[in-house]
Design a protein around this motif. Structure first.
Motif, short mmCIF file in Angstrom:
data_model
loop_
_atom_site.label_atom_id
_atom_site.label_comp_id
_atom_site.label_asym_id
_atom_site.label_seq_id
_atom_site.Cartn_x
_atom_site.Cartn_y
_atom_site.Cartn_z
N GLN A 172 -5.37 -10.70 1.00
CA GLN A 172 -6.54 -9.66 0.58
C GLN A 172 -7.93 -10.38 0.96
OE1 GLN A 172 -5.27 -8.30 -3.53
NE2 GLN A 172 -7.28 -7.65 -3.89
N VAL A 185 1.57 0.01 -0.35
CA VAL A 185 0.70 0.35 -1.56
C VAL A 185 -0.59 -0.21 -1.20
CG1 VAL A 185 2.47 0.13 -3.26
CG2 VAL A 185 1.32 -2.05 -2.66
N PRO A 186 -1.77 0.20 -1.98
CA PRO A 186 -2.94 -0.15 -1.81
C PRO A 186 -2.85 -1.74 -1.97
CG PRO A 186 -3.02 1.59 -3.27
CD PRO A 186 -1.81 1.21 -3.07
N ILE A 187 -3.65 -2.49 -1.23
CA ILE A 187 -3.57 -3.86 -0.89
C ILE A 187 -3.70 -4.60 -2.41
CG2 ILE A 187 -5.78 -4.40 -0.27
CD1 ILE A 187 -4.47 -6.35 1.66
N SER A 188 -4.41 -3.94 -3.32
CA SER A 188 -4.49 -4.74 -4.73
C SER A 188 -3.56 -4.55 -5.54
CB SER A 188 -5.79 -3.85 -5.35
OG SER A 188 -5.51 -2.54 -5.62
N ASP A 206 -1.39 -4.72 5.46
CA ASP A 206 -1.47 -3.13 5.54
C ASP A 206 -0.96 -3.00 3.77
OD1 ASP A 206 -2.10 -2.87 8.21
OD2 ASP A 206 0.17 -3.11 8.59
N GLY A 240 -0.06 4.51 -6.31
CA GLY A 240 -0.87 5.07 -5.29
C GLY A 240 -0.46 4.82 -3.91
#
Lengths: 458, 458
Positions: A235, A341-344, A372, A407
């Motif tokens: 990240q 997924v969103p990286i967070s 990704d 998400g």
């Protein structure tokens, strides 16, 4: 008006290039997913776009399903002829038609495989970076919007396909896109066909973007105390805009298998496999920055490979992990998942999904295109054991549910096919999915193009 | 069943937020293209997606056109209400809803402008790189698939829009895409709406990708003996994968105007304006490589700007070139073109297009987003002189024809709107364009969404 009559109508034109032989049909009835062998009624091998158009026109008239077939490596049952029909193989449409060095693009037929293209590009100083595990066909990769380990830097097939020639269900031949690098020229039909999994049209030619072979490449592996640390390092790397070419998460189970399978002796801990592309100085700087980030996140044993042979050995280990796992679990096969997924949310999604696996069940491995936010948890099931497969399915579904709640998407790169269809309404909303169905019916009113996949009610 | 009845039906709900006043209608009847002021019958200012859905549902029932309006800066007449109807202004839907630092994306309402978004991002270390000349709205930029000077590095709106909320013609609200960085999850509806110019749905929310502000930025300008040399330098830069953030061609005429307008004294020759983003060392290395490439191609006077104020001054000169030209040609206005070709054809396309302009006619200027193969030849016409405008149109059409013959597109970034509609069949083939029409009719059977633009026969 039937599959049989379509075959009869096509036979005179295609002769030996249309087969209804059992062994051929069986061969094209296999799939890399979890569906039983399902042979088509016939296999046809067209050699030109016009022949593809003839097949389409005839099948459309007779109501006969067409399943476009590239290399057969898709993972969600895309090529399974669930309603019978004719499998259209691109074995004989596998030529690289044009290479434009100066513009860094190439025009290829759909049956060209990614390795074949790179082989033909070797002398040009250019390469095609999209690398799903298998030596997939470029046509199939476009149809499933494939990606791979280099997507973090070079994008996916979404970014790579510039233009297409497509045969529509009724035999019309259309061209989409141009060789210009950008355009604001109306609806983006190219992007609509990319990822449409053979349900909207049959791709008969592709113009793909190429990239310059980097002046320098170096690779590194680094062990981490835990997966969270590894993901955190990824990240931060992305947030600092370090243009890593690859940044792959490989979990401790995979490392153990790789050690056993090849002559590696890596620490049995989660690892990142990283590759840098650029100038000599640029690569060195990237490596230094990422090295520091790794150490800050509990990474250790940062190991370098600048020599081509060392680098190849390292990536061979990563690419062959599946064989290593298979060797460790004789008689077992991987049941693959594909969350993105969103990286967070990556670490959380991954850890929760791993915790789901009951300790007394099968082995589960994790590799991830971590840059990704995409990971594959793979359950090593006994294919003869219905109970295990049922459990794998249940666990895979839980990953999909979790991904959506965070998400993300139920498919980062494998596609929808048959396997993920049940999540489409949830991911896109019923209205959104229905809209896809409307597009499908507009493009293919008779529903002959790869029926049973992706869209509602077919 | 009319425009009037639609307005009457909406008036009670919207009150003062629906206006039929002449001065308001006039204001929304203006455009940045060459179309006469064409006021809509009414202007409505919704505040929520649900209100947009109400407008759509009502207009669909009454057969009343809706023209979605962001900042009114589009260049091909996209916002001209050619069949009357209601202009839907996003003035009151202009909030940045979410900023996800860790995932580097933001969720915005369509009325947010690009500068407003960057202002709100300032504290985060992130930025939104898409920069058409005007301070356009993000919704409008998505609708026209806008780009700008940074596209060579960061892509266009095509690459930037991750997810959308869209109100369909019949008032259905759908969501497309996710916040995951990639997906193989069915038809790419997001990319279908991006560039659809308000004809397929009304974008009410966007999730856009952000980028980290680079650690170091430097800029340079370099004069060239001729345009061919400048273009050659750009081409080599791209082929060597130097990740330039901007590489803009500015011709000698523009330089003359800039010199006169500001206190610059650049050589009156074609220039490249270049910007590098990266680490300190990376930026220095990029600049060195590009500097060498420039010299090899006849570049000289390579000039640096690493200090922010010098860099801003340099880009201000580039961005204000149009005002400089206007100052040089009092009473005249630019008639803009927007060709985009494969980069190997850029110099040829550009030179031939310049040669087309009769010496005894108006001044023609050239700026180019050369790294993308995109250039704007601008004819400085007297807006009152019908003959000059006719000549400009003829010359612009010749550029479009030439662009298509070279495998490019008639619109790199301005869109189709009304102005480029006549080239759609030629660019996409009649079949391809008709397919767009089929999609349009599927999404908007009553034809109420921005009629008269982009698709055939509406």
């Amino acid at each position: 008006m039937s599959i049989e009559s379509a075959i009869a109508a096509l036979k005179p034109q295609f002769g030996a290039r249309l087969s209804t032989g059992e062994s051929v049909r069986d061969q094209y009835g296999r799939n890399e997913a979890w569906y039983p062998v399902t042979p088509p009624d016939a296999v046809v091998w067209p050699e030109t776009t016009e022949e593809v158009a003839t097949v389409a026109r005839t099948c459309n008239e007779h109501g006969c399903p067409i399943i476009a077939w590239g290399a057969g490596t898709s993972l969600e049952g895309h090529i399974v002829p669930v309603q019978g029909g004719i499998t259209l193989s691109f074995d004989r449409m596998n030529r690289v038609l044009e290479i434009h060095d100066e513009d860094m693009d190439a025009v290829v037929q759909p049956g060209v495989t990614r390795m074949q293209l790179n082989e033909e590009l070797r002398a040009t100083g250019l390469f095609f970076p999209i690398d799903p595990g298998a030596d997939a066909s470029i046509g199939g990769m476009a149809a499933t919007r494939a990606s791979g380990t280099c997507a973090v830097r070079y994008g996916t097939m979404r970014e790579s396909v510039m233009a297409l020639e497509v045969v529509m269900a009724d035999g019309r031949i259309i061209r989409t896109g141009t060789r210009a690098r950008k355009a604001s020229n109306g609806y983006d039909l190219t992007k609509l066909f990319v990822g449409s999994e053979g349900t909207l049209g049959i791709i008969t030619e592709l113009t793909v973007r190429l990239h310059a072979q980097p002046e320098a490449i170096s690779a590194a592996i680094c062990a981490f105390e835990d997966i969270e640390g590894a993901v955190q390092a990824v990240q931060q790397t992305i947030q600092m805009s370090v243009p890593v070419a690859r940044i792959e998460l490989v979990d401790d189970v995979c490392i153990r298998a790789i050690n056993a399978y090849s002559d590696y002796s890596m620490a049995e801990a989660p690892h990142l496999f990283i590759e840098f592309h650029g100038t000599e100085a640029g690569v060195a700087e990237q490596a230094e920055i990422v090295g520091e980030i790794c150490v800050e996140n509990g990474g250790s044993g940062f190991e370098w490979a600048t020599r081509t042979e060392d680098r190849n050995r390292l990536w061979a280990a990563r690419h062959n992990f599946y064989y290593a796992i298979k060797a460790m679990c004789p008689g077992r096969t991987g049941y693959n998942t594909d969350a993105c997924v969103p990286i967070s949310r990556l670490a959380e999604c991954l850890m929760e999904s791993r915790k789901d696996v009951p300790e007394d069940s099968f082995l589960a491995t994790t590799i991830g295109h971590a840059g990704d936010g995409n990971f594959h948890l793979s359950y090593m099931v006994d294919p003869e054991n219905a109970e295990e497969i049922a459990l794998a399915k249940k666990l895979a579904d839980r990953i999909s549910e979790r991904t959506l709640a965070m998400g993300g998407t139920v498919s980062g790169e494998h596609g929808i096919g048959i396997g993920k269809k049940k999540f489409m309404a949830q991911e896109h909303g019923q209205e959104g999915w229905e809209l896809m169905g409307q597009i499908k019916r507009t493009f293919d009113p008779a529903g002959i193009l790869n029926p049973g996949k992706l869209v509602p009610g077919n």
